[in-house]
Design an enzyme around this catalytic site. Structure first.
Site, short mmCIF file in Angstrom:
data_model
loop_
_atom_site.label_atom_id
_atom_site.label_comp_id
_atom_site.label_asym_id
_atom_site.label_seq_id
_atom_site.Cartn_x
_atom_site.Cartn_y
_atom_site.Cartn_z
N CYS A 1 0.96 -1.13 -0.09
CA CYS A 1 0.24 -0.20 0.03
C CYS A 1 0.92 1.18 -0.03
CB CYS A 1 -0.94 0.24 1.35
SG CYS A 1 -1.85 -1.39 1.32
N CYS B 1 2.09 -31.08 -1.95
CA CYS B 1 2.08 -30.00 -1.37
C CYS B 1 2.89 -30.46 0.07
CB CYS B 1 0.92 -29.60 -0.81
SG CYS B 1 1.16 -28.04 0.29
#
Ligand SMILES: [Zn+2]
Length: 370
Positions: free
Chosen positions: A216, A274
């Site tokens: 941001c 995974c």
């Protein structure tokens, strides 16, 4: 309306509300997806929100207004003026006081729904406190701004078989994904077939993004993108909490509100290879390679090396000759231009005015102690 409160309090214990709940939730109960039974289930629910920045404030507000009974809010930061454009639970008084976000959120929620119990934790979510902070909640909402914490949440959620919902927003872009881990085999039989597991975060992203990551502070952000991500995230949460798991989306959804570009990547089933949900290796939970010093955007560095309580009054006496000191029972701020050191009760510090870790460490060692 009361905007400030003279003292900090660790967590809320709401008194009886004068507002009738049937009336308060009447429009939501009318919605066929919720109904009276769904509303009753929400009142019995406990959701944790990790991060009370823009996404977390929006999610916490939506959950509290919807009548979720218990909220656990975790945030390491304090309110600043640049937050007010998008962090909908905070006001100017919070920024002027530099109130910790979790505490400011708790106070604001108490003003519009005193029936919700809010546990506010001013702390960094780390391997040593995650079980204590997230263990009691039935669902975890991610509202963090960094992948390190998301991988930590993913490790914990997969280990415990606890669902969590990823959400992220940057610029005008929003993304979110539901993660339903396999329920641990030791769980009661009634829970073992509650849902078919989805992919976990590590199935889709085995490694954190490499290279410079947009934040941001570098790319800016539209308030609408944040609220969009939080709206989808909380809607999925409402489906889960009311027992409608079959309605949960099983994709990584992303949407750019400026260009209207939209994509969905399947997260229907776990990846066979995974490391986290397949091999069940929880390296983030074990704290492997975890840095004690992190850049946390907006020209500041967080240092979390010493997990020990701080005596703010003694520190004030020691620091006063060197700069301006203000403190309350949650944090102490020491202004020594061009730097500001904010020290929290758990010994954590945020050094503003630099992105140089060496400078931050040196200020910390000089004024706080190594
Ligand atoms: Zn996985």
């Amino acid at each position: 309306m009361q905007q400030t409160s003279p003292e900090f309090a660790p967590s809320s214990s709401p008194g009886p509300s004068l507002i009738d709940d049937q009336e308060r939730y009447s429009r939501q109960i009318l919605f066929s997806g919720i109904g009276p039974e769904g509303q009753a289930r929400l009142a019995q629910s406990h959701v944790a929100v990790v991060g009370c920045g823009a996404t977390g404030a929006a999610a916490a507000s939506l959950l509290a207004r919807a009548g979720v009974g218990i909220l656990t809010l975790i945030d390491r930061d304090f309110v600043e003026a640049s937050n007010l454009q998008r962090q909908i639970l905070f006001d100017e008084a919070d920024a002027l006081q530099a109130l910790p976000k979790a505490e400011a959120a708790r106070r604001k929620i108490a003003q519009f729904n005193s029936g919700v119990t809010v546990n506010a934790h001013v702390t960094d979510l780390i391997p040593s406190n995650i079980a204590e902070l997230l263990g009691d909640s039935q669902l975890i909402l991610d509202a963090t701004d960094n992948f390190e914490t998301r991988y930590l949440i993913n490790d914990f959620a997969v280990q415990k078989g606890k669902p969590w919902i990823y959400a992220a927003a940057i610029g005008a872009y929003a993304a979110t994904m539901n993660i339903l881990p396999r329920t641990p085999s030791e769980a009661p039989a009634s829970q073992s077939s509650a849902w078919e597991p989805t992919a976990c975060l590590a199935c889709l992203f085995p490694k954190p993004p490499s290279g410079p990551v947009e934040t941001c502070d570098t790319s800016g952000i539209l308030s609408t993108a944040v609220n969009f991500a939080a709206s989808i995230q909380v809607t999925e949460a409402l489906k889960f909490l009311t027992g409608q798991v079959s309605l949960l989306r099983r994709t990584l959804l992303s949407f750019d509100l400026w260009t209207s570009e939209r994509s969905e990547i399947s997260a229907r089933t776990p990846a066979k290879d995974c490391v986290v949900c397949g091999l069940r290796e929880f390296s983030h939970l074990a704290g492997v390679n975890r840095p004690h010093i992190t850049l946390c955007g907006r020209n500041s560095v967080q240092i979390h090396e010493h997990h020990r309580p701080v005596d703010f009054a003694a520190m004030r006496d020691r620091l006063s000759p060197h700069g301006e000191v203000r403190f309350n029972n949650l944090l102490l701020r020491f202004e020594r231009p061009p730097h500001t050191l904010t020290i929290f009760a758990d010994g954590r510090a945020i050094v503003q005015g630099t992105t140089d870790i060496t400078v931050a460490r040196s200020l910390y060692a000089r004024f706080i102690g190594s």
